[in-house]
Design an enzyme around this catalytic site. Structure first.
Site, short mmCIF file in Angstrom:
data_model
loop_
_atom_site.label_atom_id
_atom_site.label_comp_id
_atom_site.label_asym_id
_atom_site.label_seq_id
_atom_site.Cartn_x
_atom_site.Cartn_y
_atom_site.Cartn_z
N CYS A 2 52.53 -54.16 12.09
CA CYS A 2 52.76 -55.02 13.25
C CYS A 2 53.67 -54.26 14.22
O CYS A 2 54.03 -53.13 13.99
CB CYS A 2 53.42 -56.32 12.82
N ARG A 27 47.53 -52.86 19.60
CA ARG A 27 47.39 -52.71 18.15
C ARG A 27 46.83 -53.97 17.49
O ARG A 27 46.45 -53.93 16.32
CB ARG A 27 48.76 -52.42 17.51
N TRP A 74 50.91 -59.10 12.52
CA TRP A 74 49.50 -59.04 12.14
C TRP A 74 49.51 -59.47 10.68
O TRP A 74 49.94 -58.71 9.81
CB TRP A 74 48.98 -57.62 12.33
N ASN A 100 57.86 -54.93 9.19
CA ASN A 100 56.47 -54.48 9.08
C ASN A 100 56.22 -54.01 7.66
O ASN A 100 57.13 -53.50 7.03
CB ASN A 100 56.22 -53.25 9.98
N GLY A 101 54.98 -54.12 7.20
CA GLY A 101 54.65 -53.61 5.88
C GLY A 101 54.62 -54.71 4.85
O GLY A 101 54.50 -55.89 5.18
N GLU A 481 26.89 -44.08 4.81
CA GLU A 481 28.02 -44.28 5.73
C GLU A 481 28.23 -43.07 6.64
O GLU A 481 28.48 -43.21 7.83
CB GLU A 481 29.29 -44.60 4.92
N LYS A 485 28.09 -43.24 10.77
CA LYS A 485 29.14 -42.75 11.68
C LYS A 485 28.54 -41.78 12.69
O LYS A 485 28.84 -41.83 13.87
CB LYS A 485 30.27 -42.04 10.91
N GLU A 488 26.24 -43.63 15.28
CA GLU A 488 26.86 -44.59 16.19
C GLU A 488 27.80 -43.96 17.21
O GLU A 488 27.93 -44.48 18.31
CB GLU A 488 27.53 -45.75 15.44
N HIS A 504 9.41 -37.44 -1.19
CA HIS A 504 8.45 -38.55 -1.09
C HIS A 504 8.14 -38.91 0.36
O HIS A 504 7.62 -39.98 0.63
CB HIS A 504 8.97 -39.77 -1.86
N LYS A 604 33.11 -54.44 18.43
CA LYS A 604 33.92 -54.41 17.21
C LYS A 604 33.66 -55.61 16.33
O LYS A 604 33.67 -55.53 15.12
CB LYS A 604 35.41 -54.33 17.59
C1 F6R Z 1 30.27 -49.45 11.92
C2 F6R Z 1 30.81 -50.79 11.92
C3 F6R Z 1 29.89 -51.93 11.70
C4 F6R Z 1 30.59 -53.05 10.93
C5 F6R Z 1 29.70 -54.29 10.83
C6 F6R Z 1 30.33 -55.39 10.03
O1 F6R Z 1 31.25 -48.48 12.11
O2 F6R Z 1 31.98 -50.98 12.13
O3 F6R Z 1 28.74 -51.52 11.04
O4 F6R Z 1 30.91 -52.58 9.66
O5 F6R Z 1 29.42 -54.76 12.13
O6 F6R Z 1 31.55 -55.76 10.59
P1 F6R Z 1 32.63 -56.55 9.75
O7 F6R Z 1 33.11 -55.65 8.66
O8 F6R Z 1 33.69 -56.91 10.73
O9 F6R Z 1 31.93 -57.76 9.19
#
Ligand code: F6R
Length: 609
Positions: A2, A27, A74, A100-101, A481, A485, A488, A504, A604
């Site tokens: 936080c 943040r 947070w 914090n923590g 994964e 990355k 995206e 295949h 996000k």
């Molecule tokens: C990729 C990414 C997305 C999320 C997905 C689920 O880097 O961030 O694929 O993982 O939209 O989001 P949450 O975890 O918030 O349900």
């Protein structure tokens, strides 16, 4: 994770500290508060929600103080409410604390204090810490000494700031693994959890070391180390601009969050992975429930789904228990079979993903117990699950998820280990897994040191038209994964699958100039993966491998090699190996000039189905 701010000096102190936490707003936070000196003692104003809410209280009160501290919270312990917001008083009301923590032993300490008659107004670990300091103060009558003694009783990773009614010219602050920076002014001094909060006021700062205690007065900063030995504050001059400072000197939030992973994993394991090699998850289910579950269903989207794939590997190898990992976005359309003896684990960083929330509701209707793995405290998914384990990774700002993924994978491993304590499980695997999980932050730290080597690989592959991400076992889960990355943030098409699937069909895509990234972290399947590597090379592909540093065979077959430490558990090696893949995607995207923190078309928090 936080925001913390503190000020002592001639200016209007509340205005200063409120401005400081406003500068940390990026943040993320869910409530905020200030404490300030008055003629009668220490007053506290605090409020859940946006900083404006606190701003309104300050506006009404118009405090005129020359000492103050502020906090933007947070939530980790207790939801985002007015009561749980910091600052917190001790039992006597003479001490006020922000922090914090995480205080790992807050539960034991709180119970002991309750038995002595202490009453708590919040569910926070911070209030317990305030009471511990208050108890020491009642005994010694010495403010600084009370903080010193109390800190010795607290376990965990934290940064704390303390004010005392009887010494209105002092702020005491302690750093124990969470960042704290002091700002030096003329006849005034500042403190903050992050440098951006200090920059409008001073550029002369002292970064506190782990275990340091500082006492701030208007004209002096007294500093001592963890042993109580006084030390000279080491002043440094900061010449970054404010935007760079918000990112901790990094170019993007994504790289900041990648490098935070040793710390976020430590926070995730704190208080759960115990010294006696057991796992405590008291906020979940009864032992009978843990014994009763006969299947695990994991529901999630995107990166969280990929963490679920790693979870499946861990559960099935340790517990021989069937696990299904299902896309939350598909779950309710595919006639899901949910039974009362199922444990449904729902994973979400934001806790707000609409598809995941809808899938959770279907699972609940089916009568299963639901367990959330969530980063954002008090989010919808966290509230609707029967039990929730917070990843404690801190706010994730970059759209591309990195530190949430490793924390989700670590937490799934903890759940599997916890379950193993209550049912038949392979003892040797348990020991190996728990020992390597404990070392995971160090393993990740070692991977981060390879950054420069990864930059050079990124320079070579940045213009490739297609990248394969391949592996076997848990490496295949991580390949998913790594590919996500890359596509995206760097916008390079990828093809990800278990390495054995190439022949295949996808092998038809391999031509000169195509790149294949292989995870090779499991010695028993190494030979098979090397055959797959040869298939790529024979067709003109370029091969990048992520290998254990003990591996002397795979490097000879590779064009580029990224080494990770030797790790005795394939699951933990695989989790570790995601870090170089995050770095590779990051550097490729950077070299291609992509908009890294806000990739095109993505958000996000995905609150539409
Ligand atoms: C990729 C990414 C997305 C999320 C997905 C689920 O880097 O961030 O694929 O993982 O939209 O989001 P949450 O975890 O918030 O349900």
């Amino acid at each position: 994770m936080c925001g913390i701010a503190g000020y002592i000096g001639p200016r209007e102190a509340v205005t200063v500290v409120f401005d400081q936490i406003t500068r940390l707003e990026y943040r993320g936070y869910d409530s905020a508060g200030v404490a300030f000196g008055t003629e009668r003692g220490i007053a506290v104003l605090k409020k859940a929600g946006k900083l404006n809410n606190l701003g309104q209280l300050i506006e009404n009160e118009k405090p005129a103080a020359h000492i103050a501290m502020a906090h933007s919270r947070w939530a980790t312990h207790g939801g985002p409410t007015d009561e749980n917001a910091h600052p917190h008083y001790d039992q006597s009301g003479r001490i006020a604390v922000i922090h914090n923590g995480i205080i790992e032993n807050y539960y034991e300490l709180g119970e002991a204090l309750k038995s002595k008659g202490h009453e708590f107004r919040s569910q926070t670990d911070t209030e317990v810490a305030a009471h511990v300091i208050g108890e020491e103060y009642a005994e010694s009558g010495q403010f600084v000494e009370a903080v010193r003694r109390a800190v010795r009783r607290l376990r965990g990773a934290f940064a704390m700031v303390v004010m005392c009614i009887d010494e209105p010219d002092k702020i005491v602050t302690v750093r124990n693994a969470s960042p704290l920076v002091l700002g030096i002014g003329e006849g005034e001094n500042f403190l903050a959890s992050d440098i951006p909060a200090l920059l409008p006021y001073t550029r002369e700062v002292v970064i506190m070391d782990e275990g340091d205690l500082a006492v701030l007065t208007r004209n002096e900063i007294y500093l001592e180390d963890a042993e109580g030995k006084p030390k000279l504050p080491k002043k440094i001059h900061i010449d970054w601009d404010i935007e760079a400072a918000e990112k901790g000197g990094h170019e993007h939030f994504m790289i900041k969050e990648i490098t935070e992973q040793p710390q976020s994993i430590r926070q995730c394991l704190a208080g759960r992975l115990l010294k006696d090699e057991t796992v405590a998850l008291p906020e979940t289910f009864s032992i009978n429930d843990w014994k009763r579950f006969d299947r695990v269903i994991i529901l999630a989207c995107g990166t969280a789904y990929h963490a679920g794939l790693l979870g499946k590997y861990v559960f099935e190898s340790l517990l021989r228990m069937p696990v299904e990992v299902l896309y939350a976005s598909e779950f309710r359309y595919n006639n899901p079979i949910v039974r009362a003896n199922d444990l449904v684990i729902v994973i979400s960083q934001s806790g707000e993903t609409a598809d995941t929330l809808a899938a959770l509701r279907v699972a609940k209707e089916g009568g299963a117990k639901t367990l959330g793995i969530v980063n954002v405290v008090g989010s919808n998914i966290a509230r609707e699950c029967d039990a929730v384990l917070y990843t404690q990774a801190g706010p994730e700002i970059s759209v591309a998820s990195t530190k949430a993924y490793t924390a989700q994978a670590a937490l799934l491993t903890l759940i599997a280990l916890h379950m193993a304590q209550h049912r038949a499980a392979d003892k040797e695997k348990y020991q190996r897994l728990i020992a390597e999980l404990e070392r995971l932050p160090d393993h990740i730290e070692a991977c981060l040191k390879n950054n420069e080597a990864i930059v050079r690989i990124a320079e070579h592959i940045k213009d490739t038209p297609l990248i394969f991400f391949l592996g076997r076992g848990a490496d295949a889960a991580v390949a998913m994964e790594g590919a996500l990355k890359m596509k995206e943030i760097a916008y390079i098409p990828t093809q990800e699958s278990p390495a054995g699937e190439m022949k295949h069909g996808p092998l038809a895509l391999v031509t000169d100039g195509v790149v294949a990234v292989f995870g090779v972290t499991n010695p028993p399947t190494r030979e098979k993966v090397i055959s797959n590597i040869k298939e790529i090379k024979a067709r003109g592909g370029t091969v990048v491998t992520v290998v254990l540093e003990s591996d002397t065979v795979t490097p000879a077959e590779s064009d580029y090699v990224i080494r990770i430490p030797h790790i005795d558990s394939h699951a933990i090696a695989a989790i570790t190996s995601v870090v170089p893949l995050q770095l590779l995607a990051y550097h490729v995207a950077r070299l291609r000039g992509c908009e890294i923190d806000q990739p095109r078309n993505l958000a996000k928090s995905v609150t539409v189905e």
